[in-house]
Design a protein around this motif. Structure first.
Motif, PDB file in Angstrom:
ATOM      1  N   VAL A 127       0.954  -1.311   0.168  1.00  0.00           N
ATOM      2  CA  VAL A 127       0.100   0.047   0.062  1.00  0.00           C
ATOM      3  C   VAL A 127       0.784   1.376  -0.051  1.00  0.00           C
ATOM      4  O   VAL A 127       1.921   1.378   1.037  1.00  0.00           O
ATOM      5  N   LYS A 128       0.811   2.176  -0.917  1.00  0.00           N
ATOM      6  CA  LYS A 128       1.417   3.426  -0.898  1.00  0.00           C
ATOM      7  C   LYS A 128       0.333   4.638  -0.959  1.00  0.00           C
ATOM      8  O   LYS A 128      -0.701   4.421  -1.544  1.00  0.00           O
ATOM      9  N   LEU A 129       0.763   5.485  -0.236  1.00  0.00           N
ATOM     10  CA  LEU A 129       0.162   6.516  -0.059  1.00  0.00           C
ATOM     11  C   LEU A 129       0.622   7.973  -0.786  1.00  0.00           C
ATOM     12  O   LEU A 129       1.869   8.195  -0.218  1.00  0.00           O
ATOM     13  N   TYR A 130       0.523   8.489  -1.715  1.00  0.00           N
ATOM     14  CA  TYR A 130       0.916   9.751  -2.270  1.00  0.00           C
ATOM     15  C   TYR A 130       0.248  11.164  -1.897  1.00  0.00           C
ATOM     16  O   TYR A 130      -0.975  11.115  -1.957  1.00  0.00           O
ATOM     17  N   GLY A 131       0.964  11.833  -1.007  1.00  0.00           N
ATOM     18  CA  GLY A 131       0.156  12.641  -0.387  1.00  0.00           C
ATOM     19  C   GLY A 131       0.947  14.009  -0.290  1.00  0.00           C
ATOM     20  O   GLY A 131       1.936  14.106  -0.740  1.00  0.00           O
ATOM     21  N   TYR A 179       4.388   5.974   2.742  1.00  0.00           N
ATOM     22  CA  TYR A 179       4.200   7.242   2.468  1.00  0.00           C
ATOM     23  C   TYR A 179       5.027   8.098   1.637  1.00  0.00           C
ATOM     24  O   TYR A 179       6.336   8.082   1.880  1.00  0.00           O
ATOM     25  N   ILE A 180       4.505   8.652   0.475  1.00  0.00           N
ATOM     26  CA  ILE A 180       5.651   9.409  -0.550  1.00  0.00           C
ATOM     27  C   ILE A 180       4.839  10.706  -0.521  1.00  0.00           C
ATOM     28  O   ILE A 180       3.661  11.258  -0.856  1.00  0.00           O
ATOM     29  N   GLU A 181       5.675  11.891  -0.203  1.00  0.00           N
ATOM     30  CA  GLU A 181       5.556  13.205  -0.133  1.00  0.00           C
ATOM     31  C   GLU A 181       5.496  13.740  -1.635  1.00  0.00           C
ATOM     32  O   GLU A 181       6.821  13.374  -2.152  1.00  0.00           O
ATOM     33  N   GLU A 182       4.611  14.370  -2.088  1.00  0.00           N
ATOM     34  CA  GLU A 182       4.671  14.990  -3.349  1.00  0.00           C
ATOM     35  C   GLU A 182       5.147  16.519  -3.169  1.00  0.00           C
ATOM     36  O   GLU A 182       4.456  17.143  -2.411  1.00  0.00           O
TER      37      GLU A 182
END
Lengths: 232, 202
Positions: free
Chosen positions: B4-8, B31-34
């Motif tokens: 599970v990945k979350l681009y936030g 969690y991947i910070e955009e």
């Protein structure tokens, strides 16, 4: 145990107006599931006390009343209908496909309706040009999504079809009034095909509001918005 | 279990909705910070329609739009339910979540306004929140009852985020004198383990 089977005398009422594309969604969903209901016809200039009682916050149609339970907001009502009457499901089982259906239903309301209704029908000149351009972008996304499918829901009508269904009737009216073609068969062949398929589908084809009446109504709405007509 | 990945985007309350839901369900995620001024290829691939955060990617399947993501999370990880079971109660929860879309518009006007516009926006926001407090929350501790659910999550911006905006604008809307129950709710929300400790970075 399914309690639905034993509940023979259900009372289902839909508060609607003859023109509302939102109320139409609810009527389609109930009919597609073979659910018996009564329609309460509202006049939005002269709202009934019952409507104001059932929807005090928004004072709008549609409202669904099921055995005394009141539900407002068309997409919320659709989810309720699908969860309550399980035959002819509007949403797939798979969570990701469900999410996809909800995404496109939302895209329809948030983007497509805004650009075509607000941006094209209610505007003129440069503003309308911008609305038209935005509409083309939005329709492009729909075209990609529908390509290779009969309906947004696959082989059968689903939530996204019902939410976007207004395009299959109301759009022609907008196009006629403003003199612009939006769903051009050359530009959007798959979407044009879906439009035909949906407009002529059983149940759907029997429930469209009168075309000429809609043209008259939306001409008035357009002119009022442009400041040309007598404001209501 | 699939990844599970979350681009936030950290400053945005929308991304935090997803973080809270995943944490409440005990779902492990990356969690991947955009950087929204320099969007990654992944973001553009996973959300070509809106090109926005948050985007959840489960396995290789992307889901965009925070409210759609929340429903997906609820269905995919059914433990610790965040929506009622009964269809009518669910409809009520969804109604109030939908109402929040209007509240967000009022919030945005409040955030962007100044002078007379700010006053008008503050008044409208107050009206909107009064309805929410009276008819949505009532006397409950949370919209979900004793514990938070998707409705509480969807109104998360009324906690720390609104307080920060009020401070910047020098205008208070959510106060014990104007909205006692909602104010208490916001305080309780900010104290929850999944919410607390997320304020840093703002």
């Amino acid at each position: 145990m399914d309690e639905r089977k034993y509940n023979m005398a259900e009372e289902v009422k839909v508060f609607s107006t003859w023109a509302s594309p939102f109320a139409l969604r609810v009527i389609w969903a109930l009919k597609l599931k073979g659910v018996e209901f009564d329609t309460v016809h509202e006049d939005l200039i002269n709202k009934s006390p019952l409507l104001l009682q059932y929807n005090p916050i928004h004072k709008k149609v549609p409202v669904l009343v099921h055995d005394g339970k009141v539900i407002c907001e068309s997409l919320v009502i659709l989810e309720y209908i699908d969860e309550t009457w399980k035959q002819n499901p509007l949403l797939p089982e798979d969570p990701h496909q469900k999410a996809n259906a909800r995404f496109w239903a939302k895209f329809g309301d948030d983007k497509v309706m805004q650009s075509i209704g607000g941006g094209v029908l209610l505007k003129e000149g440069k503003e309308q040009e911008e609305g038209f351009a935005a509409s083309m972008e939005n329709l492009k996304y729909l075209e990609e999504e529908i390509r290779g499918k009969k309906f947004f829901g696959g082989e059968t009508i689903g939530l996204a079809d019902i939410a976007l269904g207004w395009l299959a009737h109301y759009l022609d009216i907008v196009e006629e009034i403003v003199g612009l073609k939006l769903i051009d068969q050359e530009k959007f062949p798959s979407l044009a095909a879906w439009k035909q398929e949906f407009a002529n589908a059983p149940i759907i084809r029997e429930n469209w509001p009168d075309r000429d009446k809609l043209v008259t109504k939306y001409v008035v709405v357009r002119e009022a918005n442009l400041g040309k007509g007598t404001p209501k | 279990m699939a990844e599970v990945k979350l681009y936030g985007f950290w400053p945005s309350p929308y991304s935090h909705r997803i973080i809270w839901a995943l944490k409440l369900k005990g779902v492990e995620y990356e969690y991947i910070e955009e950087d929204l001024s320099n969007k990654s290829e992944s973001l553009l691939k996973y959300n070509p329609v809106y090109k926005k955060t948050p985007v959840l990617v489960h396995g290789d399947k992307p889901i965009a739009e925070s409210l759609v993501i929340l429903e997906y999370i609820e269905e995919t990880w059914p433990e610790n339910p965040l929506l009622p079971k009964d269809p009518y109660e669910r409809a009520m929860a969804r109604f109030w979540i939908q109402y929040g879309v209007d509240t967000v518009a009022a919030l945005r006007a409040f955030y962007q306004g100044s002078g007379e516009e700010l006053e008008k926006a503050a008044t409208e926001l107050l009206e909107s929140l009064k309805i929410l407090e009276e008819q949505g929350l009532g006397d409950k501790r949370f919209f979900g009852g004793e514990s938070m659910n998707l409705v509480d999550i969807s109104y998360g911006a009324l906690g720390y985020w609104l307080a920060a905006v009020e401070e910047v604008k020098g205008v208070k809307v959510l106060e014990p004198s104007t909205l006692p129950r909602l104010h208490a709710w916001a305080k309780n929300l900010d104290e929850l383990p999944v919410v607390k400790g997320k304020h840093s970075g703002l």
